[in-house]
Design a protein around this motif. Structure first.
Motif, PDB file in Angstrom:
ATOM      1  N   TYR A   1      -6.279  -2.261  -9.726  1.00 26.13           N
ATOM      2  CA  TYR A   1      -5.525  -1.711  -8.593  1.00 26.13           C
ATOM      3  C   TYR A   1      -6.477  -0.970  -7.646  1.00 26.13           C
ATOM      4  O   TYR A   1      -6.480  -1.187  -6.427  1.00 26.13           O
ATOM      5  CB  TYR A   1      -4.425  -0.762  -9.092  1.00 26.13           C
ATOM      6  CG  TYR A   1      -3.496  -0.280  -8.002  1.00 26.13           C
ATOM      7  CD1 TYR A   1      -2.349  -0.990  -7.683  1.00 26.13           C
ATOM      8  CD2 TYR A   1      -3.769   0.882  -7.277  1.00 26.13           C
ATOM      9  CE1 TYR A   1      -1.493  -0.558  -6.671  1.00 26.13           C
ATOM     10  CE2 TYR A   1      -2.928   1.317  -6.272  1.00 26.13           C
ATOM     11  CZ  TYR A   1      -1.792   0.595  -5.970  1.00 26.13           C
ATOM     12  OH  TYR A   1      -0.957   1.013  -4.964  1.00 26.13           O
TER      13      TYR A   1
ATOM     14  N   VAL B   1      -8.889  -3.503  -5.776  1.00 25.96           N
ATOM     15  CA  VAL B   1      -8.390  -4.202  -4.577  1.00 25.96           C
ATOM     16  C   VAL B   1      -8.099  -3.225  -3.436  1.00 25.96           C
ATOM     17  O   VAL B   1      -8.159  -3.592  -2.259  1.00 25.96           O
ATOM     18  CB  VAL B   1      -7.165  -5.126  -4.860  1.00 25.96           C
ATOM     19  CG1 VAL B   1      -7.550  -6.247  -5.797  1.00 25.96           C
ATOM     20  CG2 VAL B   1      -5.970  -4.357  -5.377  1.00 25.96           C
ATOM     21  N   LEU B   2      -7.845  -1.975  -3.815  1.00 27.20           N
ATOM     22  CA  LEU B   2      -7.667  -0.947  -2.783  1.00 27.20           C
ATOM     23  C   LEU B   2      -8.999  -0.740  -2.036  1.00 27.20           C
ATOM     24  O   LEU B   2      -9.042  -0.680  -0.796  1.00 27.20           O
ATOM     25  CB  LEU B   2      -7.178   0.340  -3.455  1.00 27.20           C
ATOM     26  CG  LEU B   2      -6.951   1.598  -2.639  1.00 27.20           C
ATOM     27  CD1 LEU B   2      -6.068   1.346  -1.433  1.00 27.20           C
ATOM     28  CD2 LEU B   2      -6.316   2.687  -3.509  1.00 27.20           C
TER      29      LEU B   2
ATOM     30  N   ARG C   1      -3.821  -9.570  -8.552  1.00 27.36           N
ATOM     31  CA  ARG C   1      -4.950  -8.796  -8.012  1.00 27.36           C
ATOM     32  C   ARG C   1      -6.257  -9.328  -8.614  1.00 27.36           C
ATOM     33  O   ARG C   1      -6.524  -9.114  -9.794  1.00 27.36           O
ATOM     34  CB  ARG C   1      -4.772  -7.310  -8.343  1.00 27.36           C
ATOM     35  CG  ARG C   1      -3.440  -6.761  -7.797  1.00 27.36           C
ATOM     36  CD  ARG C   1      -3.281  -5.273  -8.031  1.00 27.36           C
ATOM     37  NE  ARG C   1      -2.027  -4.806  -7.442  1.00 27.36           N
ATOM     38  CZ  ARG C   1      -0.956  -4.432  -8.151  1.00 27.36           C
ATOM     39  NH1 ARG C   1      -0.981  -4.454  -9.470  1.00 27.36           N
ATOM     40  NH2 ARG C   1       0.139  -4.044  -7.533  1.00 27.36           N
TER      41      ARG C   1
ATOM     42  N   SER D   1      -2.959  -2.566 -14.201  1.00 29.84           N
ATOM     43  CA  SER D   1      -2.901  -1.640 -13.064  1.00 29.84           C
ATOM     44  C   SER D   1      -2.379  -0.270 -13.468  1.00 29.84           C
ATOM     45  O   SER D   1      -2.949   0.751 -13.101  1.00 29.84           O
ATOM     46  CB  SER D   1      -1.984  -2.206 -11.970  1.00 29.84           C
ATOM     47  OG  SER D   1      -2.673  -3.164 -11.238  1.00 29.84           O
TER      48      SER D   1
ATOM     49  N   ASP E   1      -4.363  -8.071  -0.066  1.00 26.80           N
ATOM     50  CA  ASP E   1      -4.450  -6.867  -0.908  1.00 26.80           C
ATOM     51  C   ASP E   1      -3.372  -5.893  -0.495  1.00 26.80           C
ATOM     52  O   ASP E   1      -3.118  -5.725   0.699  1.00 26.80           O
ATOM     53  CB  ASP E   1      -5.829  -6.191  -0.724  1.00 26.80           C
ATOM     54  CG  ASP E   1      -6.942  -7.048  -1.316  1.00 26.80           C
ATOM     55  OD1 ASP E   1      -6.704  -7.690  -2.351  1.00 26.80           O
ATOM     56  OD2 ASP E   1      -8.035  -7.064  -0.723  1.00 26.80           O
ATOM     57  N   LEU E   2      -2.712  -5.214  -1.356  1.00 25.67           N
ATOM     58  CA  LEU E   2      -2.893  -4.990  -2.775  1.00 25.67           C
ATOM     59  C   LEU E   2      -1.880  -5.774  -3.624  1.00 25.67           C
ATOM     60  O   LEU E   2      -1.533  -5.373  -4.721  1.00 25.67           O
ATOM     61  CB  LEU E   2      -2.663  -3.496  -3.089  1.00 25.67           C
ATOM     62  CG  LEU E   2      -3.660  -2.420  -2.666  1.00 25.67           C
ATOM     63  CD1 LEU E   2      -4.144  -2.464  -1.254  1.00 25.67           C
ATOM     64  CD2 LEU E   2      -3.101  -1.062  -2.942  1.00 25.67           C
TER      65      LEU E   2
ATOM     66  N   LEU F   1       0.850  -1.201   0.000  1.00 26.56           N
ATOM     67  CA  LEU F   1       0.000   0.000   0.000  1.00 26.56           C
ATOM     68  C   LEU F   1       0.883   1.247   0.000  1.00 26.56           C
ATOM     69  O   LEU F   1       1.787   1.365   0.829  1.00 26.56           O
ATOM     70  CB  LEU F   1      -0.888   0.011   1.249  1.00 26.56           C
ATOM     71  CG  LEU F   1      -1.789   1.234   1.433  1.00 26.56           C
ATOM     72  CD1 LEU F   1      -2.965   1.204   0.467  1.00 26.56           C
ATOM     73  CD2 LEU F   1      -2.303   1.320   2.869  1.00 26.56           C
TER      74      LEU F   1
ATOM     75  N   ASP G   1      -2.050   6.299  -1.491  1.00 19.98           N
ATOM     76  CA  ASP G   1      -3.194   5.479  -1.887  1.00 19.98           C
ATOM     77  C   ASP G   1      -4.495   5.793  -1.148  1.00 19.98           C
ATOM     78  O   ASP G   1      -5.555   5.336  -1.560  1.00 19.98           O
ATOM     79  CB  ASP G   1      -2.865   3.988  -1.670  1.00 19.98           C
ATOM     80  CG  ASP G   1      -2.224   3.354  -2.901  1.00 19.98           C
ATOM     81  OD1 ASP G   1      -2.530   3.799  -4.022  1.00 19.98           O
ATOM     82  OD2 ASP G   1      -1.427   2.411  -2.738  1.00 19.98           O
TER      83      ASP G   1
END
Ligand code: NG6
Ligand code: CA
Length: 535
Positions: free
Chosen positions: A317, A320-321, A302, A364, A297-298, A38, A42
């Motif tokens: 991206y 999954v965030l 993914r 991503s 995650d992340l 992460l 983010d």
């Protein structure tokens, strides 16, 4: 007479038990949410504008958000190792290679347990202080002896041998075999008539794999699965490596055969881990507990769950965030439901900075839509620059921590001593070589944090941050990790580097020649830290 002594003993025992119980009830629960890969940019609470992370933002609003906190490495295994042991991982000698990059301490899928069972760990320490200790999520610190454990029997040498009394883990990463969960000392759902075999050497069994892919220095060559594919249809194409066993349509690192009934479903990993964490909290609501909750995650591959597919409009991206943020929300809701919020310390952080294409062509990078995972920092995962190790770090403890922001320098290596001190150890500074009690920093009582922090990059080059300066030691290791896209500048340079990260956060201007005295000071201090030998 005998009876009298017995009675006195019963009374003393009773008093001790009552007072222990009382203390125990006062002890805060501790949950460390350790997110994988992460970035500093983010979260909306850290300034992201193209995506909203409301659950982590709630944590930030109710807690203390650190702007100057570091993981000890820009890769997974060493960061997790340092958090759990209070010792910098580079003091260990075991390293491996990834392509042309040597001295990498990312544990391969068949690595043995990387933490010596005689070492102090956060889990052992908290257990001793009266806690139930659980780990749920990605492990990646090795299991068993070198070469890996017996996947079909009792898995010896794992979290259970370094202080955890409940375990539900993914052994390494989702891009490495075996793709199974381990609960306590057993693979979950294993059919004994279909035993698991794992190899990180020669191919085994009838596993489907795809051919090695080519990488030219500096350019990742994508490929056409129609011509390169050997057997199965792949749902996610590798960009580099990840060309061995195909499981659930996703090619992985390493060979695995058997264990079909035990294989995880990639789109359900987040949900499974979250549910296990919630169950753990439920089971331990009456006693103080420590939960080390390491999300997958992340990290790649993914594969968001159904409800998150397309949700972020920022590609996989972003999806999954959002899934990770949902996970955090579930934990917060559970604490509210059980009325545990007030006296639970939640620490939310990441093991290293962000990465886009980390071995799979998952779009991503292409779909980021203006989102900047590293925020205003340079580079990300694998790098010695700030984006590699400066990570989101939020701590919430309504009972004792006032909401706000802290600029104090903090390192995850101090969590061992700090949590030990907060739970009653009066000698916490002596527990491990590099870990110091900074509870006053964690509690927001002071903004005077650590004097310096050391970090390592992918190839184990060290850097030192002190008083707003950052020194990166010179090295002849390769500058770029070309196995990511965009390729990562790991910060390796034959010349020493010195940045003033207070005024030049993006580390654009190397001031090594302009400030030779500062350079010398930091170089000497780093050498001194390296040469420490105690404990
Ligand atoms: C690298 C992998 C990458 C990822 C990483 C571990 C290649 C080319 N790259 O070696 O895909 O698995 O290891 O990430 O194989 S970490 O967050 O667990 O450190
Ligand atoms: Ca990681």
């Amino acid at each position: 007479m005998k009876n009298k002594i017995f009675n006195i003993a019963v009374v003393i025992f009773g008093i001790t038990t009552i007072s222990c119980q009382k203390n125990n009830q006062d002890l805060p629960n501790i949950i460390v949410v350790y997110v994988d890969d992460l970035g500093y940019g983010d979260l909306s609470s850290y300034g992201a504008t193209h995506i909203k992370t409301p659950n982590v933002d709630r944590l930030a609003e109710e807690g203390l958000l650190f702007t100057n906190a570091y993981a000890t490495a820009s890769i997974c295994t060493p960061s997790r190792y340092s958090f759990l042991t209070g010792k910098y991982h580079w003091r260990n000698t075991t390293t491996w290679s990834v392509g042309n990059i040597k001295d990498v301490s990312i544990a391969p899928g068949d690595a043995g347990l990387t933490i010596d069972t005689s070492q102090t760990t956060v889990a052992k320490e908290l257990k001793q202080n009266g806690y139930a200790t659980g780990v749920v999520g990605k492990w990646h610190l090795g299991l068993g002896p070198t070469g890996g454990p017996d996947w079909n029997g009792e898995i010896m040498l794992g979290p259970g041998d370094i202080g955890f009394d409940y375990i539900f883990i993914m052994p390494a990463t989702a891009d490495r075999v075996p793709c199974v969960f381990v609960e306590n000392r057993q693979v979950v759902g294993l059919d004994p008539s279909d035993p698991i075999q794992v190899s990180y050497g020669d191919p085994i069994g009838d596993t489907s794999t795809i051919y090695n892919l080519e990488v030219e220095t500096g350019t990742v060559v994508s490929y056409d699965s129609r011509t390169r594919r050997k057997n199965d249809v792949v749902s996610m194409h590798p960009s580099f490596g990840h060309d061995q066993t195909i499981i659930n349509g996703i090619p992985r690192i390493g060979y695995m055969t058997g264990g079909k009934a035990a294989l995880w479903q990639d789109d359900q990993i987040a949900e499974t881990l979250t549910q296990k964490a919630l169950d753990y909290i439920d089971r331990n609501k009456e006693n103080p507990f420590f939960l080390y909750f390491a999300t997958h995650d992340l990290h790649v591959p993914r594969v968001p769950g159904e409800t998150f597919v397309g949700k972020s409009r920022l590609g996989v991206y972003g999806d999954v965030l959002l899934q990770m943020d949902w996970t955090v929300g579930q934990i917060l809701d559970k604490l509210d439901e059980l009325k545990l919020t007030e006296n639970t310390i939640i620490i939310f952080t990441s093991d290293n900075g962000p990465v886009m294409d980390d071995g799979y062509l998952d779009g991503s990078y292409e779909n980021l839509g203006g989102h900047t995972p590293s925020g205003s920092l340079r580079e990300g995962k694998y790098s010695a620059y700030e984006g590699g190790t400066r990570v989101p770090f939020i701590v919430r403890w309504p009972k004792n921590i006032k909401a706000g922001t802290s600029k104090a320098l903090f390192s995850q290596v101090d969590l061992l001593a700090t949590l030990a001190a907060l739970t009653g150890n009066t000698n916490a500074d002596k527990l491990a070589m590099d870990s110091r009690n900074y509870s006053s920093v964690l509690l927001g009582e002071t903004s005077k944090g650590r004097q310096h922090v050391v970090q390592q990059n992918m190839s184990s080059t060290l850097s030192l941050v002190k008083d707003g300066w950052k020194y990166i030691e010179p090295t002849d290791k390769p500058q770029f990790n070309v196995y990511t896209y965009p390729k990562t500048d790991m910060g390796n340079n034959t010349e020493p580097q010195l940045y003033n990260i207070d005024s030049d956060l993006r580390e654009q201007e190397n001031l090594a020649e302009t400030y030779p005295d500062k350079l010398k000071e930091l170089e000497m201090l780093l050498n001194q830290i390296k040469n420490q030998t105690a404990k």
